[in-house]
Design an enzyme around this catalytic site. Structure first.
Site, PDB file in Angstrom:
ATOM      1  N   CYS A 168      31.351 -15.557  -3.780  1.00  0.00           N
ATOM      2  CA  CYS A 168      32.579 -15.297  -4.530  1.00  0.00           C
ATOM      3  C   CYS A 168      33.714 -15.175  -3.532  1.00  0.00           C
ATOM      4  CB  CYS A 168      32.449 -14.014  -5.348  1.00  0.00           C
ATOM      5  SG  CYS A 168      33.978 -13.615  -6.231  1.00  0.00           S
ATOM      6  N   ASN A 224      24.115 -17.474  -5.467  1.00  0.00           N
ATOM      7  CA  ASN A 224      23.311 -16.937  -6.568  1.00  0.00           C
ATOM      8  C   ASN A 224      21.860 -17.182  -6.223  1.00  0.00           C
ATOM      9  OD1 ASN A 224      25.920 -18.203  -7.764  1.00  0.00           O
ATOM     10  ND2 ASN A 224      25.262 -16.693  -9.265  1.00  0.00           N
ATOM     11  N   ARG A 244      29.946 -24.271 -10.556  1.00  0.00           N
ATOM     12  CA  ARG A 244      31.103 -23.363 -10.584  1.00  0.00           C
ATOM     13  C   ARG A 244      30.937 -22.271  -9.530  1.00  0.00           C
ATOM     14  NH1 ARG A 244      32.195 -18.051 -10.728  1.00  0.00           N
ATOM     15  NH2 ARG A 244      30.490 -17.733 -12.200  1.00  0.00           N
ATOM     16  N   ASP A 245      30.065 -21.315  -9.785  1.00  0.00           N
ATOM     17  CA  ASP A 245      29.894 -20.214  -8.830  1.00  0.00           C
ATOM     18  C   ASP A 245      29.428 -20.771  -7.480  1.00  0.00           C
ATOM     19  OD1 ASP A 245      29.836 -17.617  -7.969  1.00  0.00           O
ATOM     20  OD2 ASP A 245      28.400 -16.900  -9.460  1.00  0.00           O
ATOM     21  N   HIS A 291      22.708 -12.050 -13.779  1.00  0.00           N
ATOM     22  CA  HIS A 291      23.425 -12.976 -12.876  1.00  0.00           C
ATOM     23  C   HIS A 291      23.354 -12.356 -11.474  1.00  0.00           C
ATOM     24  CE1 HIS A 291      27.028 -15.680 -12.001  1.00  0.00           C
ATOM     25  NE2 HIS A 291      27.100 -14.812 -11.013  1.00  0.00           N
ATOM     26  N   HIS A 304      23.040 -12.371  -7.370  1.00  0.00           N
ATOM     27  CA  HIS A 304      23.225 -13.072  -6.082  1.00  0.00           C
ATOM     28  C   HIS A 304      22.147 -12.573  -5.125  1.00  0.00           C
ATOM     29  CE1 HIS A 304      27.215 -15.150  -6.672  1.00  0.00           C
ATOM     30  NE2 HIS A 304      27.148 -14.402  -7.759  1.00  0.00           N
TER      31      HIS A 304
END
Ligand code: HMG
Ligand code: MG
Length: 308
Positions: free
Chosen positions: A248, A257, A15-16, A215, A217
């Site tokens: 993002c 990430n 996803r990310d 979370h 990055h």
């Protein structure tokens, strides 16, 4: 020094990691990635986003992805029943579509920065919380767990510094609404260890540390150092992305990430259990990097693949 014995990894690469890829990634490739990730022992794989395809074209196949996972077409051969496949749902439209696909866990995503909230989900922080309330209510009624995200916890691409009190306030609201866990996003990877620690100290006064996740990055190469700092504070859930994929779309310059392989290597070195097979994950990181035609963003992945 006191560190946890076990850490749960939430793998966000599908996803990310993929949401910012400019070239469309085939649905079959995404499903193969997800299968390999759960085969490596990852118990939680964030697999899709039920967001507007105009805003994030790469996530437009959310329905196909989640239906295939529901029907077991792409599930892990070894960890089939053990993996949770979750998806982002920013509003009721997203949640309804996710429920139709049999999704068992969703996530709402808010921000500690007003400007980022506007750019990312087109509303203020207060409006976002109003939107999340019915999502939460319906999801919980349907027996679906809800995770919450707070973005920009260590800095914002539009506003710069973000006060930890702002992060704590949004995290508190998400928890009060019913999120079982709140993931704290250093969206643009600007944090440093002492800052991360200080932020976490303030947030954990509002939400127990056992219900918080990191979370981070890795834009400035600080993610592992920041993780070490928050592990020391008692964090036991870490979001990461295989091969360090990611970024993002509404945070210019945000890189991936922290790489899952790098996190596992750090944790293994500290004697912390994750239940994930590092060698298998490194092969997956190598495979997806080749598929995407980009360098492997995991230093550990590169080293392991060079030595085999
Ligand atoms: P909006 O334009 O304010 O929404 O967008 P709207 O309700 O006015 O609807 C506009 C159009 O979008 C309509 O379509 C809706 O049907 C459609 P049209 O009539 O124009 O053809 N629409 C939807 N379509 C599919 N699924 C939906 C949906 N909702 C409306 N759920 C919206 C609001 C939230 C939809 C939009 O801003 C959006 O999709 N944003 C996505 C942002 C995003 O995905 N960002 C990346 C994820 S967050 C992140 O990466 C950070 C994180 O990793 C943590 C960290 O690192 O900090 C989590
Ligand atoms: Mg992120």
């Amino acid at each position: 020094m006191h560190f946890p014995r076990k850490v749960r990894i939430v793998e966000v690469g599908a996803r990310d990691g993929l949401q910012n890829e400019s070239v469309p990634v085939a649905t079959a490739t995404k499903l193969e990635l997800i299968r390999r990730l759960s085969d490596s022992g990852l118990a939680h794989v964030e697999a899709a986003s039920f967001v507007s395809p105009r805003w994030v074209p790469q996530m437009a196949d959310h329905r196909e992805i989640m239906l295939a996972l529901r029907d077991g077409h792409a599930n892990s051969t070894t960890a089939k029943s053990a993996t949770t496949y979750s998806a982002l749902t920013p509003n009721m439209k997203g949640l309804e579509a996710a429920l139709e696909c049999g999704v068992r866990e969703v996530a709402v995503f808010g921000s500690a920065s007003e400007s980022f909230s506007q750019r990312n989900i087109n509303c203020s922080i207060a409006e976002s919380l109003e939107r999340f309330a019915p999502v939460m209510e319906h999801a919980l009624k349907a027996g679906v767990r809800v995770r919450g995200y707070v973005s920009c916890v260590l800095g914002c691409p539009y506003e710069g510094e973000i006060a930890p009190a702002e992060v704590a306030a949004v995290a508190r609201e998400l928890k009060a609404m019913g999120c079982y866990e709140v993931s704290l996003g250093d969206t643009i990877g600007v944090g440093t260890p002492l800052k991360a620690k200080h932020m976490l100290e303030q947030v954990s006064r509002e939400v127990p540390i056992t219900q918080l996740a990191a979370h981070f990055h890795d834009t400035y190469g600080q993610a592992l150092a920041n993780l070490y700092a928050v592990l020391e504070e008692g964090i036991t859930v870490i979001d990461s992305s295989v091969a360090g994929l990611g970024g993002c779309p509404y945070a210019k310059g945000a890189s991936g990430n922290v790489a899952s392989e790098d996190v596992l290597y750090l944790l293994e070195g500290m004697g912390i259990e994750t239940g994930v097979d590092l060698a298998a994950l490194a092969r997956t990181g190598d495979w997806i990097s080749r598929e995407l035609g980009r360098p492997n963003g995991s230093r550990v992945g590169q080293a392991l693949m060079a030595s085999c």
